[in-house]
Design an enzyme around this catalytic site. Structure first.
Site, PDB file in Angstrom:
ATOM      1  N   LYS A 113       1.161  -1.170   0.165  1.00 15.42           N
ATOM      2  CA  LYS A 113       0.159   0.215   0.090  1.00 15.42           C
ATOM      3  C   LYS A 113       0.848   1.486   0.355  1.00 15.42           C
ATOM      4  CE  LYS A 113      -4.217  -1.703   2.268  1.00 15.42           C
ATOM      5  NZ  LYS A 113      -5.354  -1.521   3.465  1.00 15.42           N
ATOM      6  N   LYS A 195      -3.779 -10.870  -6.560  1.00 15.95           N
ATOM      7  CA  LYS A 195      -5.157 -11.036  -5.745  1.00 15.95           C
ATOM      8  C   LYS A 195      -6.106 -10.044  -6.594  1.00 15.95           C
ATOM      9  CE  LYS A 195      -5.992  -8.618  -2.290  1.00 15.95           C
ATOM     10  NZ  LYS A 195      -6.466  -7.953  -1.159  1.00 15.95           N
ATOM     11  N   LYS A 198     -11.318  -4.793  -4.259  1.00 17.23           N
ATOM     12  CA  LYS A 198     -11.966  -4.438  -4.695  1.00 17.23           C
ATOM     13  C   LYS A 198     -11.163  -2.524  -5.370  1.00 17.23           C
ATOM     14  CE  LYS A 198     -13.365  -3.897   0.261  1.00 17.23           C
ATOM     15  NZ  LYS A 198     -12.604  -5.126   1.102  1.00 17.23           N
TER      16      LYS A 198
HETATM   17  P1  TYM Z   1     -11.175  -6.533   3.600  1.00 18.07           P
HETATM   18  O1  TYM Z   1     -11.947  -5.759   3.568  1.00 18.07           O
HETATM   19  O2  TYM Z   1      -9.610  -6.564   2.182  1.00 18.07           O
HETATM   20  O3  TYM Z   1     -11.242  -8.273   2.955  1.00 18.07           O
HETATM   21  C1  TYM Z   1     -12.408  -9.023   3.666  1.00 18.07           C
HETATM   22  C2  TYM Z   1     -12.196 -10.350   3.561  1.00 18.07           C
HETATM   23  O4  TYM Z   1     -12.050 -11.316   2.106  1.00 18.07           O
HETATM   24  C3  TYM Z   1     -10.980 -11.408   1.751  1.00 18.07           C
HETATM   25  N1  TYM Z   1     -10.509 -11.506   0.594  1.00 18.07           N
HETATM   26  C4  TYM Z   1     -10.643 -12.414  -0.231  1.00 18.07           C
HETATM   27  N2  TYM Z   1     -10.668 -13.998  -0.131  1.00 18.07           N
HETATM   28  C5  TYM Z   1     -10.004 -14.346  -1.279  1.00 18.07           C
HETATM   29  N3  TYM Z   1     -10.041 -14.625  -2.894  1.00 18.07           N
HETATM   30  C6  TYM Z   1      -9.750 -12.897  -2.776  1.00 18.07           C
HETATM   31  N4  TYM Z   1      -9.988 -12.540  -4.364  1.00 18.07           N
HETATM   32  C7  TYM Z   1      -9.930 -11.830  -1.396  1.00 18.07           C
HETATM   33  N5  TYM Z   1      -9.522 -10.360  -1.236  1.00 18.07           N
HETATM   34  C8  TYM Z   1     -10.279  -9.895  -0.164  1.00 18.07           C
HETATM   35  C9  TYM Z   1      -9.672 -10.686   3.027  1.00 18.07           C
HETATM   36  O5  TYM Z   1      -8.841 -12.313   3.176  1.00 18.07           O
HETATM   37  C10 TYM Z   1     -11.233 -10.712   4.174  1.00 18.07           C
HETATM   38  O6  TYM Z   1     -11.146 -12.003   5.340  1.00 18.07           O
HETATM   39  N6  TYM Z   1      -7.799  -6.077   7.264  1.00 18.07           N
HETATM   40  C11 TYM Z   1      -9.180  -6.956   6.327  1.00 18.07           C
HETATM   41  C12 TYM Z   1     -10.548  -6.373   7.990  1.00 18.07           C
HETATM   42  C13 TYM Z   1     -10.563  -6.504   8.636  1.00 18.07           C
HETATM   43  C14 TYM Z   1      -9.995  -8.013   9.513  1.00 18.07           C
HETATM   44  C15 TYM Z   1     -10.104  -7.608  11.461  1.00 18.07           C
HETATM   45  C16 TYM Z   1      -9.596  -8.579   9.584  1.00 18.07           C
HETATM   46  C17 TYM Z   1     -10.233  -5.862  10.358  1.00 18.07           C
HETATM   47  N7  TYM Z   1     -10.037  -5.787  11.405  1.00 18.07           N
HETATM   48  C18 TYM Z   1      -9.876  -8.322  12.404  1.00 18.07           C
HETATM   49  C19 TYM Z   1     -10.192 -10.317  10.522  1.00 18.07           C
HETATM   50  C20 TYM Z   1      -9.927 -10.232  11.663  1.00 18.07           C
HETATM   51  C21 TYM Z   1      -8.907  -6.498   5.413  1.00 18.07           C
HETATM   52  O7  TYM Z   1      -8.702  -5.659   4.592  1.00 18.07           O
HETATM   53  O8  TYM Z   1     -10.022  -7.290   4.666  1.00 18.07           O
END
Ligand code: TYM
Length: 331
Positions: A113, A195, A198
């Site tokens: 990032k 990957k 969004k």
């Molecule tokens: P975020 O918002 O990027 O994504 C949410 C969840 O989706 C999963 N994910 C994917 N899984 C499979 N293929 C993909 N291309 C893909 N893109 C995203 C992510 O692994 C995630 O599980 N930091 C986290 C949010 C967060 C969080 C937490 C998660 C904040 N606090 C505590 C777990 C525990 C995030 O940015 O997810």
């Protein structure tokens, strides 16, 4: 037996993709009937990159409706907005003091990032994993169902917990990531070595859960593949392997079954089948989200109740932490 606790979250930084759905949310829905579950909307994480305030507010509400539309049930899980539970920021501060700058600088997502947002390498971006550790540790979480990209963050949460426990005595349960076998890393449709995200600048690279049928079909038709014509998942064929993984996840079948179904068929026909399978799953979710968004009062009520429950649970851990580190609380 002691009840196992599940925690996870997603950022309201745009519309969720089918990657978020298969890698995370769909599994949350399965877990909620077996465990005590907390699912948050991580708006405090979202502002570590620039967000338009009105958009962030809108995305937060839309994400709450989407969680419900995907099948999260507020009578079986605690669903809330992170910034409505101040204990997250409070615990984050304490955990900052047992986290080293060097280990944060080495985090893959931070490096990534920082490259993408070189004009905004703020402290929050660097502190992101510590806030995430606070999220997880506040609820004495056992399992964190996430996609592969978040495993490093869950591991650092575990390291931080262990370090705190060693310094101040047993306080936190040690969390573990829970990764699905199929679909834990859905790749970009345009650059299948990357990957699916969004926040990708190219909208053809991802399928949003809110894309209409024609858009879904078009994006899959344009998905990058190769010049081979066999529909099999193999090393070095990221595009076709990714489409097969998506198909399996949405058609609920094994890779062998999918490969057999498409044996001898052309890429065009295959891509249309993947698109249709995905669109058929998304249609009812979209209709339900739309219905829920029309009932703002209901959604606000769910979120208020969720935040209240989360605050109570979080405060138990935070009070313990404050006592252990020596914060004066009066006689
Ligand atoms: P975020 O918002 O990027 O994504 C949410 C969840 O989706 C999963 N994910 C994917 N899984 C499979 N293929 C993909 N291309 C893909 N893109 C995203 C992510 O692994 C995630 O599980 N930091 C986290 C949010 C967060 C969080 C937490 C998660 C904040 N606090 C505590 C777990 C525990 C995030 O940015 O997810």
């Amino acid at each position: 037996m002691e009840e196992k606790i599940i925690y996870s979250a997603a950022q309201p930084s745009g519309n969720l993709t089918i990657g978020n759905y298969v890698g995370a949310i769909r599994n949350w829905v399965r877990l909620q009937s077996e465990y005590r579950c907390f699912f948050a909307i991580a708006d405090m994480h979202a502002i570590t990159v620039k967000q338009e305030p009105a958009e962030l507010r809108r995305h937060t509400l839309e994400l709450a409706a989407l969680y419900l539309a995907c099948g999260l049930d507020p009578s079986r899980c605690v669903l809330y907005v992170q910034s409505q539970v101040p204990q997250h920021a409070e615990l984050c501060w304490v955990l900052n003091t047992v986290t080293y700058v060097g280990e944060m600088e080495r985090m893959t997502q931070f490096k990534d990032k920082s490259r993408r947002h070189a004009d905004n390498i703020n402290m929050g971006l660097m502190d992101y994993p510590v806030l995430m550790a606070a999220d997880i540790l506040l609820y004495q979480t056992d399992y964190v169902p996430v996609g592969v990209d978040q495993t490093q963050h869950v591991e650092i949460a575990r390291d931080i917990a262990l370090r705190f426990n060693n310094r101040y005595s047993e306080t936190f349960r040690l969390p573990q990531a829970l990764i699905v076998k199929n679909g834990a890393k859905i790749m970009s449709l345009q650059e299948p070595e990357k990957k699916m995200s969004k926040s990708d600048e190219n909208p053809n690279a991802f399928v949003s859960l809110l894309d209409d049928r024609d858009t879904v079909l078009r994006k899959f038709r344009r998905a990058v593949t190769d010049s081979d014509n066999r529909i099999v998942s193999e090393e070095g064929r990221a595009g076709i392997s990714n489409l097969l993984a998506i198909y399996c996840a949405f058609a609920n079948c094994t890779l062998q079954e999918a490969e057999k179904t498409f044996e001898g068929r052309g890429y065009g026909e295959f891509k249309t089948a993947v698109g249709e399978t995905v669109a058929n799953v998304l249609a009812p979710v979209q209709a339900e989200q739309k219905r829920l968004l029309a009932d703002r009062k209901y959604l606000d009520g769910i979120l208020a109740e969720g935040a209240e429950t989360a605050r109570r649970a979080a405060q138990r851990t935070l009070s313990k932490v404050y006592r252990k580190v020596g914060f004066y609380r009066g006689e």
